[in-house]
Scaffold this active site. Structure first.
Site, PDB file in Angstrom:
ATOM      1  N   GLU A 127     -56.738   9.053  -8.052  1.00 44.30           N
ATOM      2  CA  GLU A 127     -55.497   9.813  -8.155  1.00 44.30           C
ATOM      3  C   GLU A 127     -55.695  11.149  -7.435  1.00 44.30           C
ATOM      4  O   GLU A 127     -56.721  11.796  -7.651  1.00 44.30           O
ATOM      5  CB  GLU A 127     -55.118  10.077  -9.622  1.00 44.30           C
ATOM      6  N   ALA A 268     -60.864  14.717 -16.357  1.00 46.61           N
ATOM      7  CA  ALA A 268     -61.094  13.299 -16.604  1.00 46.61           C
ATOM      8  C   ALA A 268     -59.997  12.501 -15.920  1.00 46.61           C
ATOM      9  O   ALA A 268     -59.018  13.070 -15.436  1.00 46.61           O
ATOM     10  CB  ALA A 268     -61.068  13.015 -18.108  1.00 46.61           C
ATOM     11  N   MET A 269     -60.170  11.166 -15.909  1.00 47.67           N
ATOM     12  CA  MET A 269     -59.198  10.322 -15.216  1.00 47.67           C
ATOM     13  C   MET A 269     -58.970   9.032 -15.988  1.00 47.67           C
ATOM     14  O   MET A 269     -59.906   8.357 -16.395  1.00 47.67           O
ATOM     15  CB  MET A 269     -59.703  10.032 -13.795  1.00 47.67           C
ATOM     16  N   GLU A 270     -57.679   8.702 -16.131  1.00 42.91           N
ATOM     17  CA  GLU A 270     -57.244   7.631 -17.027  1.00 42.91           C
ATOM     18  C   GLU A 270     -57.255   6.231 -16.418  1.00 42.91           C
ATOM     19  O   GLU A 270     -56.486   5.376 -16.861  1.00 42.91           O
ATOM     20  CB  GLU A 270     -55.826   7.952 -17.513  1.00 42.91           C
ATOM     21  N   ASN A 271     -58.105   5.946 -15.431  1.00 46.29           N
ATOM     22  CA  ASN A 271     -58.148   4.610 -14.817  1.00 46.29           C
ATOM     23  C   ASN A 271     -58.066   3.516 -15.880  1.00 46.29           C
ATOM     24  O   ASN A 271     -58.730   3.588 -16.908  1.00 46.29           O
ATOM     25  CB  ASN A 271     -59.460   4.434 -14.057  1.00 46.29           C
ATOM     26  N   HIS A 303     -56.066  12.514 -24.620  1.00 44.63           N
ATOM     27  CA  HIS A 303     -55.127  12.579 -23.487  1.00 44.63           C
ATOM     28  C   HIS A 303     -55.282  11.362 -22.566  1.00 44.63           C
ATOM     29  O   HIS A 303     -54.300  10.692 -22.251  1.00 44.63           O
ATOM     30  CB  HIS A 303     -55.370  13.870 -22.711  1.00 44.63           C
ATOM     31  N   GLU A 304     -56.506  11.074 -22.165  1.00 40.11           N
ATOM     32  CA  GLU A 304     -56.705   9.943 -21.231  1.00 40.11           C
ATOM     33  C   GLU A 304     -56.365   8.626 -21.924  1.00 40.11           C
ATOM     34  O   GLU A 304     -55.785   7.732 -21.320  1.00 40.11           O
ATOM     35  CB  GLU A 304     -58.135   9.918 -20.690  1.00 40.11           C
ATOM     36  N   HIS A 307     -52.645   8.042 -22.027  1.00 37.99           N
ATOM     37  CA  HIS A 307     -52.103   7.624 -20.728  1.00 37.99           C
ATOM     38  C   HIS A 307     -52.007   6.103 -20.614  1.00 37.99           C
ATOM     39  O   HIS A 307     -51.246   5.604 -19.781  1.00 37.99           O
ATOM     40  CB  HIS A 307     -53.006   8.116 -19.592  1.00 37.99           C
TER      41      HIS A 307
HETATM   42  N1  B3K Z   1     -54.419  12.174 -14.108  1.00 34.84           N
HETATM   43  C1  B3K Z   1     -55.637  12.917 -13.948  1.00 34.84           C
HETATM   44  C2  B3K Z   1     -55.530  14.041 -12.978  1.00 34.84           C
HETATM   45  C3  B3K Z   1     -55.731  13.634 -11.576  1.00 34.84           C
HETATM   46  C4  B3K Z   1     -55.801  14.851 -10.678  1.00 34.84           C
HETATM   47  C5  B3K Z   1     -55.846  14.472  -9.227  1.00 34.84           C
HETATM   48  N2  B3K Z   1     -55.992  15.632  -8.374  1.00 34.84           N
HETATM   49  C6  B3K Z   1     -56.139  13.435 -15.244  1.00 34.84           C
HETATM   50  C7  B3K Z   1     -55.134  13.628 -16.291  1.00 34.84           C
HETATM   51  O1  B3K Z   1     -54.207  14.399 -16.196  1.00 34.84           O
HETATM   52  O2  B3K Z   1     -55.194  12.931 -17.273  1.00 34.84           O
HETATM   53 ZN    ZN Z   2     -53.050  13.422 -17.698  1.00 34.24          ZN
END
Ligand code: B3K
Ligand code: ZN
Length: 876
Positions: A127, A268-271, A303-304, A307
């Protein structure tokens, strides 16, 4: 700088994709400096698209093409056009299989977007537009595909191979290699793709969902960090249960994985099924993490996880809709934290942050609506406005609909749009439809930037026993938006009588929500027997600047009695702010400083003599407003006068109540306390007492600090003591910093704290110290956490030295933005934000900042990330 790099993208130009990808098969032959990616894409023309263009254009960056084939036929170079950022294939049929093979180099990827190396592991961040740095693709969120992924790698270097979805199969190969395949049954956009390969240890657990599905939970970290994963795991389980209970949302795969990596551009990232986290938001033990770290970890894990529904199952149609998933998910994580900790404390912390930082953003040249109209680089729009103001907008919808109505609307939204890529309008429409209401005017919050200002005046009519409030709203001009339509502003209100009791306001309620819709509007309450004290904007029911001149006696009345915990705190903050600003004025006019009002001292005294049940709330109640918050309230920031005034007020409060600060410190200082909510609350209050005591800078208090440092058994107490010693000019503090370094040198996250403390020191030679820190063997420009702990902390949390009159602070930051841009443009652009608020400074400093912005702007090459920020900053 090529044209494509500066191109502005507009929301009004959105068109549906011409092609869709129903199925994506990826094969990775992984190695740190030479990874080969083979993709097989089932592509169809999009029936919803009217155009019938003969061209399929895929996005790709920094890729080396090996081969392309359509339906098994290899293409020759006449059949496609390859540009820096696109691959265009001509004469495409309505439906076909496209196979591409390409090569990438993870080690050289210091931008940390796409596939890169962190320590010895390989991981991804896609992302917003990182997938195109892995292979050519329709890298846009409204193209959703099912993914099958196979990874092949050296079994010793990369024994763990992870991707999204469920584990499908695995096997061994010759040459010490093995392979693992993964299938994700949920169609997803490419930004949610993830892969991790490494030699990782794993904490496992399980969760049984509300419909009795068994889910494996796995937290992956480096071996030596395994003992710091318990809290993350517990947080995940708490979040999964809460989302079922509060939002009816259940998890949907066999496994949920979290991987902690040291090199990460954000939190962090919600993959899907495979979250990748900054180590900072996973690893915690009492010894190495503060109470705040523990709380942040639970919030970010939540939060993640949230998502998975608000972002993954229902995603964004385009990046202008970012707040659809981010604002909503922040609202959800805020509710979660409030439920886990204290409602009152959480609300105050959130509003404090919003007003200090988001209001500043919204008042400056980078101001934008929560649904922006245009951008150059989308990564520049992961802002406090999209996240925090976005959450406030969702919160107002919650306030207007009530909890049950809001929940009904969310249920409809998830049901209606599951598996789709949608817009903020779709979200609001679901809330409207479920509640049979009309939010047309409310939607101005999505379109218009700026913090609305609401002026209030009140009138009591003793003969008629009526109390009338008159509200006027306006919104300042923001870039590209000279005039604004009125907002629909929910204003929650209560009235207190002379004894501090709540006055019933019809229906027996003591709090009502008024809907302000016009530029000027009156509301009258009947049967009010005596002139009341109004408590306006309870719980901070709207993200506005409220102007209401209230005599200090009435403020203190609210501070003592308001049943709304937010407004009780707010009344104290208003009183203290006024006192500090009066002191600033006195300092500027070289007059004697005003003395503390007796009523304020007595109000503080009564709390200190008879502590409240919630000590964490009490700590906030008795804290001074931060200098950063106060600076934002000043038309022209006079940083030196503000520091002096702030210190003077703290010192006066310290002196006036000194025996009570000390007795409370002693009463609550418990060296071996644990991490229950009660322990944490006591610690925050106890450390506030220490902070007041330290305002005297006397030998006895310094001894308290050093004793606390020496005896500390948890990071909260150790760092609290060290930060008290941080600002003293005396050479006494250095041995403590050395001891801290010696103790923690193998713990990266603790060393980040060590760097950050020095970077925000008020000591006169702070900038020299910071420059020296950049030469420290543990400093590394390629590690975002380290860069943030030293350079960003100096820029954002050391206003005294950042704003040094000779411009040395600005020049230092500009030098580092330029150096960093060549390594990691996203982190460099974030840092460049610190130079955007020059309008708030005196004319001399304005010139100094603008010189630096121009110097950065003239660099070649310069990333579009940094170029966009400096260009918008200078355009103000
Ligand atoms: N969705 C990601 C953020 C990505 C940022 C890219 N530059 C984390 C979050 O908001 O949960
Ligand atoms: Zn987020």
């Amino acid at each position: 700088m090529s044209d494509t790099q500066q191109k502005t993208i507009y929301l009004k130009d959105y068109t549906v994709p011409e092609f869709l990808i129903s199925h994506t098969t990826l094969h990775f032959n992984l190695s740190a400096d030479d990874t080969v990616v083979r993709s097989k894409l089932s592509i169809q023309r999009n029936p919803a698209c009217k155009k019938a263009s003969p061209n399929l254009t895929l996005m790709g960056e920094d890729l080396e093409l090996i081969s392309i084939a359509i339906d098994g036929q290899e293409l020759s170079s006449e059949d496609y056009t390859l540009n820096e950022q696109t691959l265009t294939i001509t004469q495409s049929a309505d439906e076909f299989i496209l196979e591409i093979s390409n090569r990438i180099n993870p080690v050289s990827n210091t931008a940390l977007s796409g596939l890169y190396e962190s320590k010895k592991m390989l991981c991804t961040q896609c992302e917003a537009e990182g997938f195109r740095r892995i292979t050519w693709y329709l890298d846009r969120p409204d193209v959703m595909s099912v993914f099958d992924v196979t990874m092949e790698a050296d079994i010793n270097l990369y024994p763990v191979l992870l991707s999204n979805g469920n584990r499908a199969d695995s096997g061994t190969l010759d040459n010490n290699k093995h392979w693992v395949s993964w299938q994700d049954p949920f169609p997803k956009p490419s930004y949610l793709f993830a892969l991790v390969a490494g030699d990782l240890a794993c904490l496992t657990d399980s969760f049984t969902t509300c419909s009795n599905q068994h889910v494996k939970l796995e937290v992956y970290v480096e071996e030596h960090d395994l003992d710091k994963t318990q809290h993350a795991m517990q947080s995940l389980k708490n979040a999964m249960r809460w989302d079922e209970e509060a939002f009816g949302r259940e998890y949907d795969l066999d496994v949920y994985m979290i991987v902690a990596v040291s090199h990460f551009n954000m939190g962090a990232m919600e993959n899907k099924g495979l979250n990748v986290f900054n180590t900072k938001y996973v690893l915690a033990s009492e010894k190495t993490a503060t109470d705040t770290d523990f709380e942040n970890i639970e919030a970010v894990i939540g939060h993640e996880y949230f998502h998975n529904w608000s972002g993954n199952r229902v995603t964004c149609r385009d990046w202008f809709q970012l707040s659809l998933k981010e604002g909503f998910t922040v609202f959800r994580d805020q509710q979660f934290t409030a439920h886990q900790t204290s409602n009152a404390v959480k609300r105050i912390k959130d509003v404090n942050m919003l007003r200090t930082h988001q209001f500043a953003e919204d008042a400056g040249p980078l101001s934008h609506p929560i649904r922006p109209d245009s951008f150059v680089e989308i990564n520049n729009f992961y802002t406090l406005t999209i996240y925090e103001k976005g959450a406030e907008v969702v919160r107002m919808l919650h306030t207007l609909l009530g909890n049950a109505g809001f929940r009904k609307g969310c249920d409809l939204y998830f049901e209606r749009h599951d598996g789709q890529a949608v817009t903020t309008d779709d979200f609001v429409k679901a809330l409207e439809d479920a509640n049979d209401t009309d939010f047309t005017q409310f939607k101005n919050w999505y379109k218009q930037a700026g913090t609305p200002v609401v002026d209030v005046s009140t009138e009591y009519n003793a003969n008629e026993k009526t109390y009338t409030l008159t509200f006027e709203q306006h919104c300042p001009v923001t870039p590209g938006q000279a005039t604004k339509d009125n907002f629909l502003i929910p204003i929650s209100i209560g009235l207190l009588d002379e004894s501090g009791q709540e006055i019933p306001l019809g229906d027996g309620q003591t709090t009502v929500v008024l809907a302000l819709t016009d530029s000027e509007q009156r509301f009258t309450f009947d049967n009010i027997n005596a002139k009341p004290t109004p408590s306006i904007l309870r719980s901070f029911s709207a993200p506005i600047q409220l102007n209401h001149a209230l005599p200090i006696a009435q403020k203190i009345h609210l501070f003592q009695h308001d049943s709304d915990t937010f407004n009780r705190w707010e009344a104290g903050q208003n009183t203290l702010s006024q006192l500090i600003f009066d002191s600033v004025e006195a300092i500027q006019n070289k007059q004697t400083l005003p003395s503390l009002p007796d009523a304020l001292i007595e109000a503080f005294r009564s709390i200190l003599q008879q502590p409240l049940n919630d000590l964490a709330y009490q700590a906030l109640l008795l804290s001074l407003p931060s200098k950063a918050y106060l600076a934002e309230q000043m038309i022209v920031i006079d940083i030196d006068a503000l520091y002096q005034a702030h210190h003077a007020v703290k010192k006066a409060l310290s002196a006036a109540l000194s025996p009570l600060w000390l007795s409370n410190y002693n009463a609550y200082h418990q060296v071996d306390a644990g991490i229950t909510a009660q322990d944490i609350a006591q610690r925050s209050f106890k450390n506030l007492c220490l902070d007041y005591l330290m305002a005297q800078q006397d030998a006895a208090t310094v001894t308290l600090c050093t004793a606390q440092f020496d005896a500390a058994q948890n990071m909260t107490d150790q760092i609290a003591a060290l930060s008290q010693l941080n600002h003293t000019e005396s050479p006494q503090s250095a041995p403590y910093f050395d001891a801290f370094y010696q103790q923690w040198q193998t713990e990266d996250l603790v060393i980040d704290k060590w760097f950050a403390l020095q970077a925000c020191s008020e000591k006169s030679n702070a900038l020299d110290d910071v420059k020296r820190l950049l030469q420290h063997p543990d400093f590394d420009m390629k590690t975002p956490n380290r860069v943030r702990s030293v350079i960003s902390t100096f820029a954002m949390a050391n206003p005294l030295h950042f704003n040094a009159a000779d411009g040395s602070g600005y020049a230092f930051i500009a030098d580092n933005i330029i150096a960093l841009d060549a390594i990691n443009p996203q982190v460099a652009a974030r840092l460049a934000n610190s130079l955007s608020r020059w309008k708030k400074l005196d004319t001399q400093r304005q010139q100094l900042v603008k010189q630096q912005l121009s110097r950065i702007q003239s660099q070649t090459p310069l990333s579009k990330d940094v170029l966009e920020i400096v260009t918008r900053s200078l355009a103000a």
